[in-house]
Design a protein around this motif. Structure first.
Motif, PDB file in Angstrom:
ATOM      1  N   LYS A  55      -7.613  -3.264 -29.858  1.00  0.00           N
ATOM      2  CA  LYS A  55      -8.964  -3.561 -30.469  1.00  0.00           C
ATOM      3  C   LYS A  55     -10.186  -3.145 -29.443  1.00  0.00           C
ATOM      4  CE  LYS A  55     -11.159  -7.215 -32.951  1.00  0.00           C
ATOM      5  NZ  LYS A  55     -10.938  -8.753 -33.493  1.00  0.00           N
ATOM      6  N   HIS A  56     -11.069  -2.463 -30.030  1.00  0.00           N
ATOM      7  CA  HIS A  56     -12.229  -1.762 -29.253  1.00  0.00           C
ATOM      8  C   HIS A  56     -13.438  -2.544 -29.413  1.00  0.00           C
ATOM      9  CE1 HIS A  56      -9.810   1.884 -28.255  1.00  0.00           C
ATOM     10  NE2 HIS A  56      -9.113   1.471 -29.264  1.00  0.00           N
ATOM     11  N   SER A  57     -14.247  -2.736 -28.492  1.00  0.00           N
ATOM     12  CA  SER A  57     -15.556  -2.970 -28.546  1.00  0.00           C
ATOM     13  C   SER A  57     -16.255  -2.388 -27.462  1.00  0.00           C
ATOM     14  CB  SER A  57     -15.694  -4.548 -28.141  1.00  0.00           C
ATOM     15  OG  SER A  57     -17.026  -5.225 -28.154  1.00  0.00           O
ATOM     16  N   GLY A  58     -17.224  -1.346 -27.890  1.00  0.00           N
ATOM     17  CA  GLY A  58     -18.281  -0.610 -26.580  1.00  0.00           C
ATOM     18  C   GLY A  58     -16.999  -0.003 -25.771  1.00  0.00           C
ATOM     19  N   ARG A  59     -17.160  -0.043 -24.327  1.00  0.00           N
ATOM     20  CA  ARG A  59     -16.244   0.416 -23.149  1.00  0.00           C
ATOM     21  C   ARG A  59     -15.205  -0.561 -23.197  1.00  0.00           C
ATOM     22  NH1 ARG A  59     -18.274  -0.107 -18.547  1.00  0.00           N
ATOM     23  NH2 ARG A  59     -20.018  -1.454 -18.960  1.00  0.00           N
ATOM     24  N   LEU A  60     -15.067  -1.567 -23.911  1.00  0.00           N
ATOM     25  CA  LEU A  60     -13.811  -2.572 -23.653  1.00  0.00           C
ATOM     26  C   LEU A  60     -12.641  -1.940 -25.001  1.00  0.00           C
ATOM     27  CD1 LEU A  60     -15.572  -5.950 -23.331  1.00  0.00           C
ATOM     28  CD2 LEU A  60     -14.922  -4.254 -21.650  1.00  0.00           C
ATOM     29  N   ARG A  61     -11.323  -1.903 -24.117  1.00  0.00           N
ATOM     30  CA  ARG A  61     -10.339  -1.662 -24.928  1.00  0.00           C
ATOM     31  C   ARG A  61      -9.066  -2.960 -24.541  1.00  0.00           C
ATOM     32  NH1 ARG A  61      -5.611   1.849 -23.703  1.00  0.00           N
ATOM     33  NH2 ARG A  61      -4.532   1.790 -25.472  1.00  0.00           N
ATOM     34  N   VAL A  62      -8.916  -3.599 -25.678  1.00  0.00           N
ATOM     35  CA  VAL A  62      -7.681  -4.603 -25.401  1.00  0.00           C
ATOM     36  C   VAL A  62      -6.529  -4.262 -26.497  1.00  0.00           C
ATOM     37  CG1 VAL A  62      -7.137  -6.997 -25.914  1.00  0.00           C
ATOM     38  CG2 VAL A  62      -9.539  -6.289 -25.022  1.00  0.00           C
ATOM     39  N   THR A  63      -5.214  -4.410 -25.540  1.00  0.00           N
ATOM     40  CA  THR A  63      -4.180  -4.318 -26.372  1.00  0.00           C
ATOM     41  C   THR A  63      -3.277  -5.599 -26.273  1.00  0.00           C
ATOM     42  OG1 THR A  63      -2.787  -3.439 -24.225  1.00  0.00           O
ATOM     43  CG2 THR A  63      -4.035  -1.808 -25.709  1.00  0.00           C
ATOM     44  N   LEU A  64      -2.497  -5.734 -27.201  1.00  0.00           N
ATOM     45  CA  LEU A  64      -1.692  -6.811 -27.295  1.00  0.00           C
ATOM     46  C   LEU A  64      -0.251  -6.664 -27.629  1.00  0.00           C
ATOM     47  CD1 LEU A  64      -1.322  -9.966 -27.176  1.00  0.00           C
ATOM     48  CD2 LEU A  64      -1.990  -9.857 -29.366  1.00  0.00           C
ATOM     49  N   ASP A  65       0.627  -7.027 -26.598  1.00  0.00           N
ATOM     50  CA  ASP A  65       2.086  -6.778 -26.807  1.00  0.00           C
ATOM     51  C   ASP A  65       2.954  -8.171 -27.068  1.00  0.00           C
ATOM     52  OD1 ASP A  65       4.737  -6.279 -26.789  1.00  0.00           O
ATOM     53  OD2 ASP A  65       4.876  -4.345 -25.774  1.00  0.00           O
ATOM     54  N   THR A  66       3.066  -8.467 -28.097  1.00  0.00           N
ATOM     55  CA  THR A  66       3.656 -10.010 -28.318  1.00  0.00           C
ATOM     56  C   THR A  66       4.842  -9.989 -28.004  1.00  0.00           C
ATOM     57  OG1 THR A  66       3.766  -9.603 -30.685  1.00  0.00           O
ATOM     58  CG2 THR A  66       1.848 -10.808 -30.284  1.00  0.00           C
ATOM     59  N   SER A  67       5.713  -9.267 -28.073  1.00  0.00           N
ATOM     60  CA  SER A  67       7.155  -8.965 -27.699  1.00  0.00           C
ATOM     61  C   SER A  67       7.221  -9.021 -26.147  1.00  0.00           C
ATOM     62  CB  SER A  67       7.864  -7.562 -28.062  1.00  0.00           C
ATOM     63  OG  SER A  67       7.312  -6.665 -27.371  1.00  0.00           O
ATOM     64  N   LYS A  68       6.411  -8.727 -25.565  1.00  0.00           N
ATOM     65  CA  LYS A  68       6.489  -8.783 -24.093  1.00  0.00           C
ATOM     66  C   LYS A  68       5.452  -9.900 -23.584  1.00  0.00           C
ATOM     67  CE  LYS A  68       7.410  -3.833 -22.937  1.00  0.00           C
ATOM     68  NZ  LYS A  68       6.779  -2.605 -22.335  1.00  0.00           N
ATOM     69  N   LYS A  69       4.724 -10.478 -24.507  1.00  0.00           N
ATOM     70  CA  LYS A  69       3.648 -11.509 -24.252  1.00  0.00           C
ATOM     71  C   LYS A  69       2.757 -11.046 -23.066  1.00  0.00           C
ATOM     72  CE  LYS A  69       6.459 -15.526 -25.652  1.00  0.00           C
ATOM     73  NZ  LYS A  69       7.406 -15.026 -26.288  1.00  0.00           N
ATOM     74  N   SER A  70       2.316 -10.041 -23.474  1.00  0.00           N
ATOM     75  CA  SER A  70       1.328  -9.622 -22.434  1.00  0.00           C
ATOM     76  C   SER A  70       0.055  -8.769 -23.051  1.00  0.00           C
ATOM     77  CB  SER A  70       1.803  -8.577 -21.451  1.00  0.00           C
ATOM     78  OG  SER A  70       2.488  -7.479 -22.076  1.00  0.00           O
ATOM     79  N   SER A  71      -0.999  -8.918 -22.303  1.00  0.00           N
ATOM     80  CA  SER A  71      -2.366  -8.015 -23.209  1.00  0.00           C
ATOM     81  C   SER A  71      -2.950  -7.122 -21.861  1.00  0.00           C
ATOM     82  CB  SER A  71      -3.194  -9.126 -23.525  1.00  0.00           C
ATOM     83  OG  SER A  71      -4.398  -8.492 -23.867  1.00  0.00           O
ATOM     84  N   SER A  72      -3.552  -6.479 -22.089  1.00  0.00           N
ATOM     85  CA  SER A  72      -4.455  -5.756 -21.005  1.00  0.00           C
ATOM     86  C   SER A  72      -5.856  -5.363 -21.569  1.00  0.00           C
ATOM     87  CB  SER A  72      -3.843  -4.262 -20.799  1.00  0.00           C
ATOM     88  OG  SER A  72      -3.832  -3.551 -22.009  1.00  0.00           O
ATOM     89  N   LEU A  73      -6.624  -5.354 -20.643  1.00  0.00           N
ATOM     90  CA  LEU A  73      -8.300  -5.163 -20.881  1.00  0.00           C
ATOM     91  C   LEU A  73      -8.604  -3.910 -20.057  1.00  0.00           C
ATOM     92  CD1 LEU A  73     -11.274  -5.914 -21.730  1.00  0.00           C
ATOM     93  CD2 LEU A  73     -11.148  -7.341 -19.727  1.00  0.00           C
ATOM     94  N   LEU A  74      -8.986  -3.058 -20.705  1.00  0.00           N
ATOM     95  CA  LEU A  74      -9.456  -1.643 -20.018  1.00  0.00           C
ATOM     96  C   LEU A  74     -10.968  -1.595 -20.200  1.00  0.00           C
ATOM     97  CD1 LEU A  74      -8.936   1.300 -19.064  1.00  0.00           C
ATOM     98  CD2 LEU A  74      -8.608   1.968 -21.087  1.00  0.00           C
ATOM     99  N   ILE A  75     -11.615  -1.445 -19.141  1.00  0.00           N
ATOM    100  CA  ILE A  75     -12.867  -1.027 -19.086  1.00  0.00           C
ATOM    101  C   ILE A  75     -13.412   0.195 -18.495  1.00  0.00           C
ATOM    102  CG2 ILE A  75     -15.518  -1.962 -18.202  1.00  0.00           C
ATOM    103  CD1 ILE A  75     -14.116  -4.687 -17.327  1.00  0.00           C
ATOM    104  N   THR A  76     -13.668   1.212 -19.534  1.00  0.00           N
ATOM    105  CA  THR A  76     -13.884   2.461 -19.245  1.00  0.00           C
ATOM    106  C   THR A  76     -15.274   2.767 -18.537  1.00  0.00           C
ATOM    107  OG1 THR A  76     -14.716   3.048 -21.360  1.00  0.00           O
ATOM    108  CG2 THR A  76     -12.444   3.262 -20.985  1.00  0.00           C
ATOM    109  N   ALA A  77     -15.141   3.896 -17.697  1.00  0.00           N
ATOM    110  CA  ALA A  77     -16.530   4.395 -17.100  1.00  0.00           C
ATOM    111  C   ALA A  77     -17.254   3.106 -16.641  1.00  0.00           C
ATOM    112  CB  ALA A  77     -17.506   5.104 -18.216  1.00  0.00           C
ATOM    113  N   SER A  78     -16.646   2.476 -15.664  1.00  0.00           N
ATOM    114  CA  SER A  78     -17.406   1.139 -15.237  1.00  0.00           C
ATOM    115  C   SER A  78     -18.752   1.201 -14.394  1.00  0.00           C
ATOM    116  CB  SER A  78     -16.275   0.396 -14.321  1.00  0.00           C
ATOM    117  OG  SER A  78     -15.863   1.348 -13.048  1.00  0.00           O
ATOM    118  N   ARG A  79     -19.357   0.282 -14.574  1.00  0.00           N
ATOM    119  CA  ARG A  79     -20.694   0.390 -13.858  1.00  0.00           C
ATOM    120  C   ARG A  79     -20.744  -0.991 -12.848  1.00  0.00           C
ATOM    121  NH1 ARG A  79     -23.228  -0.014 -19.972  1.00  0.00           N
ATOM    122  NH2 ARG A  79     -22.792   2.123 -20.648  1.00  0.00           N
ATOM    123  N   ALA A  80     -21.613  -0.851 -12.006  1.00  0.00           N
ATOM    124  CA  ALA A  80     -21.663  -1.867 -11.001  1.00  0.00           C
ATOM    125  C   ALA A  80     -21.933  -3.213 -11.535  1.00  0.00           C
ATOM    126  CB  ALA A  80     -22.992  -1.301  -9.908  1.00  0.00           C
TER     127      ALA A  80
END
Lengths: 112, 115
Positions: free
Chosen positions: B56-81
């Motif tokens: 799923k995407h929202s602006g500079r955020l990208r979230v992934t979900l892997d239910t088989s591994k019971k894990s998720s990641s949050l990616l923030i692109t082009a980070s700012r202070a």
């Protein structure tokens, strides 16, 4: 307009005292919560109210008691405060138990 | 043990870089949510991903979900202070379990974005 407001923001009190933290939400949500955040930033659910009925009650001391006069309010009463109660307490609300939660700004409680 | 555990506990990057935070959980879920907390403030909801979604995407955020591994990641692109904050994942339980658990949070990842 603040969606979830809690008062006071800071509370400093002596051991043994009884204190209350108030929380109000104007979102029309059915569920409200109290969370405790310790010094390591870990958030622990304390209570959840759904339509004025206690849904969960984690293993918190019975010195802590939630009071809900109506669906928009969930107050937290703490009796006989102890040093270990020092933490930041957050009120939150959501439409249902699995949906997006809205948090208040927190109450930093310091017991001396 | 915590239902949601974020990794790493702390992350320091330079402005413009991407930041990736991970979350692992133990039980089956209905959805997984990410929240942000600025210092001295309450948590703010960022994004919710359902158990039948993978990304799923929202602006500079990208979230992934892997239910088989019971894990998720949050990616923030082009980070700012201004992205400097703590980030928490929270898990909600399936409908049949609703009523016994609320959103369960981990201890968060503290992100520092250097200007």
């Amino acid at each position: 307009d603040t969606a979830v407001s809690q008062t006071p923001k800071y509370l400093v009190t002596q051991m043994g005292n009884d204190k209350s933290i108030k929380c109000e939400q104007n979102l029309g949500h059915d569920t409200m919560y109290w969370y405790k955040q310790d010094s390591k930033k870990f958030l622990k659910i304390m209570f959840s109210y759904n339509n004025k009925e206690l849904i969960i009650n984690e293993t918190v001391p019975n010195r802590f008691s939630p009071k809900s006069p109506d669906k928009a309010h969930l107050n937290l009463h703490i009796n006989s405060l102890e040093l270990g109660d020092s933490a930041v307490y957050f009120c939150a609300s959501s439409q249902s138990m699995n949906t997006e939660a809205f948090f208040g700004q927190g109450t930093r409680l310091t017991v001396v | 043990s915590q239902q949601g555990e974020e990794d790493p506990q702390a992350l320091s990057i330079q402005e413009g870089e991407n930041a990736t935070m991970n979350c692992s959980y133990k039980t089956s879920i209905n959805n997984l949510q990410w929240y942000r907390q600025n210092s001295g403030r309450g948590l703010v909801h960022l994004i919710l991903i359902r158990s039948n979604e993978r990304e799923k995407h929202s602006g500079r955020l990208r979230v992934t979900l892997d239910t088989s591994k019971k894990s998720s990641s949050l990616l923030i692109t082009a980070s700012r202070a201004a992205d400097t904050a703590s980030y928490f994942c929270a898990t909600g339980l399936p409908f049949m379990d609703t009523g016994r658990r609320a959103l369960t949070f981990g201890s968060g990842t503290r992100l520092q974005v250097q200007p």
